[in-house]
Design a protein around this motif. Structure first.
Motif, PDB file in Angstrom:
ATOM      1  N   GLU A   3       5.167 -11.733  -5.344  1.00  0.00           N
ATOM      2  CA  GLU A   3       6.476 -12.361  -5.171  1.00  0.00           C
ATOM      3  C   GLU A   3       7.583 -11.311  -5.148  1.00  0.00           C
ATOM      4  O   GLU A   3       8.523 -11.402  -4.365  1.00  0.00           O
ATOM      5  CB  GLU A   3       6.742 -13.386  -6.282  1.00  0.00           C
ATOM      6  CG  GLU A   3       5.796 -14.562  -6.288  1.00  0.00           C
ATOM      7  CD  GLU A   3       4.470 -14.271  -6.973  1.00  0.00           C
ATOM      8  OE1 GLU A   3       4.357 -13.327  -7.780  1.00  0.00           O
ATOM      9  OE2 GLU A   3       3.507 -15.009  -6.669  1.00  0.00           O
ATOM     10  N   LYS A   4       7.450 -10.324  -6.017  1.00  0.00           N
ATOM     11  CA  LYS A   4       8.444  -9.252  -6.080  1.00  0.00           C
ATOM     12  C   LYS A   4       8.449  -8.449  -4.772  1.00  0.00           C
ATOM     13  O   LYS A   4       9.506  -8.124  -4.233  1.00  0.00           O
ATOM     14  CB  LYS A   4       8.152  -8.329  -7.260  1.00  0.00           C
ATOM     15  CG  LYS A   4       9.188  -7.262  -7.489  1.00  0.00           C
ATOM     16  CD  LYS A   4       8.881  -6.482  -8.754  1.00  0.00           C
ATOM     17  CE  LYS A   4      10.024  -5.570  -9.113  1.00  0.00           C
ATOM     18  NZ  LYS A   4       9.822  -4.913 -10.402  1.00  0.00           N
ATOM     19  N   ILE A   5       7.259  -8.164  -4.255  1.00  0.00           N
ATOM     20  CA  ILE A   5       7.141  -7.415  -3.001  1.00  0.00           C
ATOM     21  C   ILE A   5       7.749  -8.219  -1.859  1.00  0.00           C
ATOM     22  O   ILE A   5       8.515  -7.695  -1.052  1.00  0.00           O
ATOM     23  CB  ILE A   5       5.670  -7.061  -2.718  1.00  0.00           C
ATOM     24  CG1 ILE A   5       5.149  -6.118  -3.799  1.00  0.00           C
ATOM     25  CG2 ILE A   5       5.517  -6.444  -1.328  1.00  0.00           C
ATOM     26  CD1 ILE A   5       3.643  -5.967  -3.816  1.00  0.00           C
ATOM     27  N   TRP A   6       7.415  -9.518  -1.819  1.00  0.00           N
ATOM     28  CA  TRP A   6       7.955 -10.390  -0.770  1.00  0.00           C
ATOM     29  C   TRP A   6       9.481 -10.407  -0.841  1.00  0.00           C
ATOM     30  O   TRP A   6      10.146 -10.374   0.188  1.00  0.00           O
ATOM     31  CB  TRP A   6       7.396 -11.795  -0.963  1.00  0.00           C
ATOM     32  CG  TRP A   6       6.517 -12.292   0.140  1.00  0.00           C
ATOM     33  CD1 TRP A   6       6.697 -13.442   0.841  1.00  0.00           C
ATOM     34  CD2 TRP A   6       5.328 -11.703   0.669  1.00  0.00           C
ATOM     35  NE1 TRP A   6       5.680 -13.590   1.760  1.00  0.00           N
ATOM     36  CE2 TRP A   6       4.830 -12.544   1.676  1.00  0.00           C
ATOM     37  CE3 TRP A   6       4.632 -10.529   0.390  1.00  0.00           C
ATOM     38  CZ2 TRP A   6       3.681 -12.253   2.402  1.00  0.00           C
ATOM     39  CZ3 TRP A   6       3.488 -10.247   1.112  1.00  0.00           C
ATOM     40  CH2 TRP A   6       3.036 -11.096   2.092  1.00  0.00           C
ATOM     41  N   ALA A   7      10.031 -10.492  -2.038  1.00  0.00           N
ATOM     42  CA  ALA A   7      11.491 -10.515  -2.211  1.00  0.00           C
ATOM     43  C   ALA A   7      12.119  -9.220  -1.718  1.00  0.00           C
ATOM     44  O   ALA A   7      13.167  -9.245  -1.065  1.00  0.00           O
ATOM     45  CB  ALA A   7      11.843 -10.756  -3.678  1.00  0.00           C
ATOM     46  N   LEU A   8      11.486  -8.093  -1.993  1.00  0.00           N
ATOM     47  CA  LEU A   8      12.016  -6.803  -1.538  1.00  0.00           C
ATOM     48  C   LEU A   8      11.949  -6.693  -0.021  1.00  0.00           C
ATOM     49  O   LEU A   8      12.873  -6.174   0.613  1.00  0.00           O
ATOM     50  CB  LEU A   8      11.256  -5.650  -2.194  1.00  0.00           C
ATOM     51  CG  LEU A   8      11.457  -5.502  -3.702  1.00  0.00           C
ATOM     52  CD1 LEU A   8      10.468  -4.505  -4.291  1.00  0.00           C
ATOM     53  CD2 LEU A   8      12.892  -5.105  -4.022  1.00  0.00           C
ATOM     54  N   GLU A  17      12.309 -15.045   2.351  1.00  0.00           N
ATOM     55  CA  GLU A  17      11.004 -14.635   1.811  1.00  0.00           C
ATOM     56  C   GLU A  17       9.940 -15.723   1.935  1.00  0.00           C
ATOM     57  O   GLU A  17       8.763 -15.430   2.054  1.00  0.00           O
ATOM     58  CB  GLU A  17      11.114 -14.132   0.374  1.00  0.00           C
ATOM     59  CG  GLU A  17      11.400 -15.167  -0.666  1.00  0.00           C
ATOM     60  CD  GLU A  17      11.565 -14.545  -2.045  1.00  0.00           C
ATOM     61  OE1 GLU A  17      10.554 -14.430  -2.760  1.00  0.00           O
ATOM     62  OE2 GLU A  17      12.703 -14.174  -2.381  1.00  0.00           O
ATOM     63  N   ASN A  18      10.344 -16.992   1.938  1.00  0.00           N
ATOM     64  CA  ASN A  18       9.383 -18.088   2.088  1.00  0.00           C
ATOM     65  C   ASN A  18       8.818 -18.171   3.501  1.00  0.00           C
ATOM     66  O   ASN A  18       7.806 -18.828   3.729  1.00  0.00           O
ATOM     67  CB  ASN A  18      10.017 -19.424   1.712  1.00  0.00           C
ATOM     68  CG  ASN A  18      10.429 -19.469   0.259  1.00  0.00           C
ATOM     69  OD1 ASN A  18       9.752 -18.916  -0.601  1.00  0.00           O
ATOM     70  ND2 ASN A  18      11.534 -20.112  -0.029  1.00  0.00           N
ATOM     71  N   LEU A  68       1.519  -4.342   2.032  1.00  0.00           N
ATOM     72  CA  LEU A  68       0.789  -4.818   0.856  1.00  0.00           C
ATOM     73  C   LEU A  68      -0.417  -3.933   0.566  1.00  0.00           C
ATOM     74  O   LEU A  68      -0.667  -3.584  -0.595  1.00  0.00           O
ATOM     75  CB  LEU A  68       0.345  -6.266   1.058  1.00  0.00           C
ATOM     76  CG  LEU A  68       1.460  -7.291   1.173  1.00  0.00           C
ATOM     77  CD1 LEU A  68       0.877  -8.672   1.455  1.00  0.00           C
ATOM     78  CD2 LEU A  68       2.319  -7.315  -0.062  1.00  0.00           C
ATOM     79  N   GLU A  69      -1.151  -3.557   1.592  1.00  0.00           N
ATOM     80  CA  GLU A  69      -2.309  -2.690   1.410  1.00  0.00           C
ATOM     81  C   GLU A  69      -1.894  -1.324   0.861  1.00  0.00           C
ATOM     82  O   GLU A  69      -2.579  -0.761  -0.001  1.00  0.00           O
ATOM     83  CB  GLU A  69      -3.054  -2.506   2.725  1.00  0.00           C
ATOM     84  CG  GLU A  69      -3.810  -3.743   3.166  1.00  0.00           C
ATOM     85  CD  GLU A  69      -4.438  -3.609   4.535  1.00  0.00           C
ATOM     86  OE1 GLU A  69      -4.658  -2.465   5.004  1.00  0.00           O
ATOM     87  OE2 GLU A  69      -4.706  -4.657   5.155  1.00  0.00           O
ATOM     88  N   LEU A  70      -0.791  -0.805   1.345  1.00  0.00           N
ATOM     89  CA  LEU A  70      -0.290   0.480   0.860  1.00  0.00           C
ATOM     90  C   LEU A  70       0.050   0.396  -0.624  1.00  0.00           C
ATOM     91  O   LEU A  70      -0.329   1.264  -1.413  1.00  0.00           O
ATOM     92  CB  LEU A  70       0.939   0.909   1.668  1.00  0.00           C
ATOM     93  CG  LEU A  70       1.619   2.202   1.227  1.00  0.00           C
ATOM     94  CD1 LEU A  70       0.675   3.391   1.381  1.00  0.00           C
ATOM     95  CD2 LEU A  70       2.899   2.419   2.022  1.00  0.00           C
ATOM     96  N   ILE A  71       0.730  -0.663  -1.011  1.00  0.00           N
ATOM     97  CA  ILE A  71       1.100  -0.838  -2.419  1.00  0.00           C
ATOM     98  C   ILE A  71      -0.147  -0.980  -3.283  1.00  0.00           C
ATOM     99  O   ILE A  71      -0.228  -0.390  -4.358  1.00  0.00           O
ATOM    100  CB  ILE A  71       2.054  -2.027  -2.579  1.00  0.00           C
ATOM    101  CG1 ILE A  71       3.400  -1.680  -1.921  1.00  0.00           C
ATOM    102  CG2 ILE A  71       2.243  -2.379  -4.053  1.00  0.00           C
ATOM    103  CD1 ILE A  71       4.310  -2.856  -1.740  1.00  0.00           C
ATOM    104  N   GLU A  72      -1.127  -1.742  -2.812  1.00  0.00           N
ATOM    105  CA  GLU A  72      -2.371  -1.906  -3.570  1.00  0.00           C
ATOM    106  C   GLU A  72      -3.061  -0.569  -3.783  1.00  0.00           C
ATOM    107  O   GLU A  72      -3.631  -0.327  -4.842  1.00  0.00           O
ATOM    108  CB  GLU A  72      -3.303  -2.878  -2.838  1.00  0.00           C
ATOM    109  CG  GLU A  72      -2.864  -4.312  -2.942  1.00  0.00           C
ATOM    110  CD  GLU A  72      -3.725  -5.257  -2.123  1.00  0.00           C
ATOM    111  OE1 GLU A  72      -4.754  -4.821  -1.553  1.00  0.00           O
ATOM    112  OE2 GLU A  72      -3.362  -6.447  -2.062  1.00  0.00           O
TER     113      GLU A  72
END
Length: 76
Positions: A3-8, A17-18, A68-72
């Protein structure tokens, strides 16, 4: 954390973001090269990580799912 990533991502994009989905291209949601730099800085600051330069090649970061993959990679 998602959720935090989506918001950023939404903060730097032209989309709520939704309405963001992993298959969206960054360009399709309004993230150009300048916004991408801002997004990377924001992600690093908010998630307390430092991305390696090799991971930030534009060809590797085309979709929201790529972010997302990069953050993971850096948080797992």
């Amino acid at each position: 954390m998602k959720e935090k990533i989506w918001a950023l991502i939404a903060e730097k994009s032209a989309v709520n973001e939704n309405d963001i989905n992993g298959d969206d291209t960054l360009m399709s949601i309004g993230i150009d090269s300048l916004k991408m730099v801002e997004l990377i800085i924001s992600l690093e600051e908010n998630l307390m990580i430092n991305f390696g330069e090799a991971d930030l090649e534009p060809a590797k970061l085309q979709k929201v799912s790529d972010i997302l993959e990069l953050i993971e990679k850096y948080t797992n």
